[in-house]
Design a protein around this motif. Structure first.
Motif, short mmCIF file in Angstrom:
data_model
loop_
_atom_site.label_atom_id
_atom_site.label_comp_id
_atom_site.label_asym_id
_atom_site.label_seq_id
_atom_site.Cartn_x
_atom_site.Cartn_y
_atom_site.Cartn_z
N GLN A 178 3.28 8.89 8.98
CA GLN A 178 2.55 7.67 9.35
C GLN A 178 2.37 7.00 10.24
O GLN A 178 3.15 7.55 11.36
N PRO A 179 1.85 5.97 10.26
CA PRO A 179 1.44 4.90 11.86
C PRO A 179 2.42 4.49 12.16
O PRO A 179 2.48 3.54 13.71
N MET A 180 3.75 4.23 11.19
CA MET A 180 5.68 3.14 11.75
C MET A 180 6.11 3.96 11.40
O MET A 180 5.52 4.65 10.57
N ARG A 181 7.54 3.66 11.97
CA ARG A 181 8.42 3.94 11.62
C ARG A 181 8.51 3.59 10.22
O ARG A 181 8.44 3.24 9.44
N PRO A 182 9.38 4.91 9.75
CA PRO A 182 9.99 5.98 9.96
C PRO A 182 8.14 6.66 10.46
O PRO A 182 7.84 7.57 9.01
N TYR A 183 8.13 7.69 11.79
CA TYR A 183 6.97 8.25 11.55
C TYR A 183 6.64 9.42 10.75
O TYR A 183 5.55 9.87 10.52
N LEU A 184 7.91 10.20 10.67
CA LEU A 184 8.08 11.61 9.84
C LEU A 184 9.37 11.60 9.18
O LEU A 184 10.79 11.08 9.34
N THR A 185 9.31 11.80 7.92
CA THR A 185 10.23 11.71 6.97
C THR A 185 10.37 13.33 6.52
O THR A 185 8.75 13.29 6.37
N TYR A 186 11.44 13.66 6.18
CA TYR A 186 11.26 15.08 5.98
C TYR A 186 12.84 15.05 4.56
O TYR A 186 13.73 14.38 4.73
N TYR A 187 11.82 15.54 3.75
CA TYR A 187 12.32 15.35 2.22
C TYR A 187 13.22 16.96 1.48
O TYR A 187 11.87 17.84 1.46
N ILE A 188 13.94 17.06 1.07
CA ILE A 188 14.00 18.60 0.10
C ILE A 188 13.87 18.33 -1.02
O ILE A 188 15.01 17.32 -1.70
#
Ligand SMILES: [Fe+2]
Length: 448
Positions: free
Chosen positions: A183-193
């Motif tokens: 997404q364009p704001m924090r968190p920019y990248l979230t990793y899920y399992i």
């Protein structure tokens, strides 16, 4: 097919995604016992599903912006039992205004509203833990039932609070579903399992990253691999594409241990990953292969190979072929492990920049050779999906399913190829009751 649709599809004034084989269809159809030529394998029992954009109002500003429509063909006992196509009934489809904050509404509430219902849900459809999920990278996935009716937005029991990629990866060893949201704001990248039961068991913000267009990623036995693209996300989804190409931000590969730990970032040549074919570890090196554009939305995609030596930190890369190809798929049982075959769509002919001819192509990683599968004059295939034949672990023991547009009759069929005899005529063709507009990604859901 309605007169309205024919009028739209033949108008040369329309952009390519609103005319010809791309044009949206207007009806939601249910048809039983479809005509089959050839012989459908009796061990092919399940439903082939494919998602794609189909703008409800007949128009959209970009091919990617049409409302999602899922097409399904159910095969069993050598018969094509049914075809269905259904809109994914997102809030956006229902007419909810998902724009800026309403009077008295704060920005985070407006954003949550867009997350839940703002996407078109038009890119992919996958099954995990018994749930059928339609997805687009701008919003939450939408759950569908077995007859493709919409159940509602799905947020993994509240654990998913960012958009979700349309390209999650299932680990064939653990059954886990690995995915991310950008997404364009924090968190920019979230990793899920999510575990094999569908419960989110890990959620991590990935550090040292800005707002990057990240359509796909890769999974190995020990790592997730992210592609930090020079295509920067400059604003949230809305009107128009929210990306700008940076001449100063080089591309990078980010390697994140699945078990937890810091991301390591490796500079590579500027370029953009359109779709991952596969990634795997080999003697301390990570290999990633996928469709790469030198520049997003400007350069055509070709199959590309990257290597990261985790010991020395050195990277290497090369083009695998100069042919224009995309939508790479493999036998999903090889995700994260060395694979042999990559199946792609090869775009062969263009008129005014629009692809008008295509065929399937199979790359053999062990020999470096590739072979084409022509489907006949004026027949254009969509993405192919590999379906294993029973429990046979051989990589070519199975079928390739693709929805093929037949320009001779302006209709579509589901084509079944035997992967072991790639290049030979199809073993079966299922005639569908209406044209299926060119779309994006599909999946095979085995019968329970
Ligand atoms: Fe995609």
């Amino acid at each position: 097919m309605s007169t309205h649709e024919e009028t739209d599809s033949r108008s040369p004034a329309q952009p390519f995604w609103l005319r010809g084989p791309f044009a949206p269809v207007t009806d939601e159809v249910t048809a039983h016992d479809l005509p089959v030529s050839g012989e459908l394998p009796h061990d092919l029992a399940g439903t082939y599903l494919r998602n794609g954009p189909n703008p409800k109002d007949g128009a959209s500003r970009h091919w990617w912006f049409g409302d999602g429509m899922v097409h399904g063909v159910h095969l069993e006992h050598g018969k094509a039992r049914w075809y269905r196509n259904r809109y994914v009934r997102t809030a956006r489809y229902g007419g909810t205004n998902l724009g800026a904050a309403a009077d008295g509404e704060d920005a985070s509430a407006a954003r949550a509203r867009r997350l839940r219902g703002g996407g078109t849900s038009n890119t992919h459809v996958v099954e995990h833990a018994g749930r059928l999920l339609s997805m687009v990278e701008a919003a939450l996935p939408m759950q569908l039932d077995r007859e493709l009716s919409t159940v509602g937005a799905f947020d993994f029991d509240g654990a998913l609070d960012t958009p979700m990629t349309a390209h999650p990866k299932r680990c064939p060893a653990t059954g886990e579903l690995h995915f991310f949201g950008y997404q364009p704001m924090r968190p920019y990248l979230t990793y899920y399992i999510a575990d094999a039961g569908g419960r989110v068991i890990a959620k991590r913000e990935i550090e040292n990253l800005g707002p990057s267009l990240m359509h796909d990623f890769a999974l190995t036995e020990q790592y997730a691999v992210f592609f930090d693209s020079p295509a920067r996300m400059t604003r949230d989804w809305g009107d128009g594409m929210p990306f700008e190409w940076s001449e100063t931000h080089t591309a990078r590969l980010g390697v994140v241990p699945r078990a937890g730990g810091t991301a390591r970032w490796f500079d590579i040549e500027p370029g953009h990953l359109s779709h991952t074919a596969n990634a795997f570890e080999l003697d301390g090196t990570i290999v990633l292969e996928g469709a790469r554009c030198a520049r997003f939305e400007v350069s055509p995609p070709c199959l590309h190979h990257w290597e990261i030596d985790l010991g020395s930190g050195q990277t290497r890369e090369r083009a695998i072929d100069a042919r224009i190809v995309d939508f790479p798929r493999i036998d999903d049982r090889r995700i994260g492990r060395p694979h042999r075959y990559t199946y792609v769509i090869e775009l062969c002919d263009f008129v005014d920049g629009t692809p008008t001819g295509a065929r399937l192509r199979r790359y053999d990683r062990t020999t470096g050779a590739s072979a084409a599968q022509d489907l006949g004059p004026r027949r254009i295939p969509g993405e192919s999906v590999f379906v294993p034949r029973g429990d046979d672990p051989s990589e070519d023991a199975g079928y390739l399913l693709s929805i093929v547009y037949d320009g001779e009759r302006d209709g579509s069929e589901l084509v079944v190829l035997d992967a072991a005899t790639f290049g030979a005529p199809p073993v079966a063709r299922v005639r569908l009751p209406q044209r299926v507009p060119f779309g994006f990604h599909g999946t095979w859901v085995p019968a329970p």
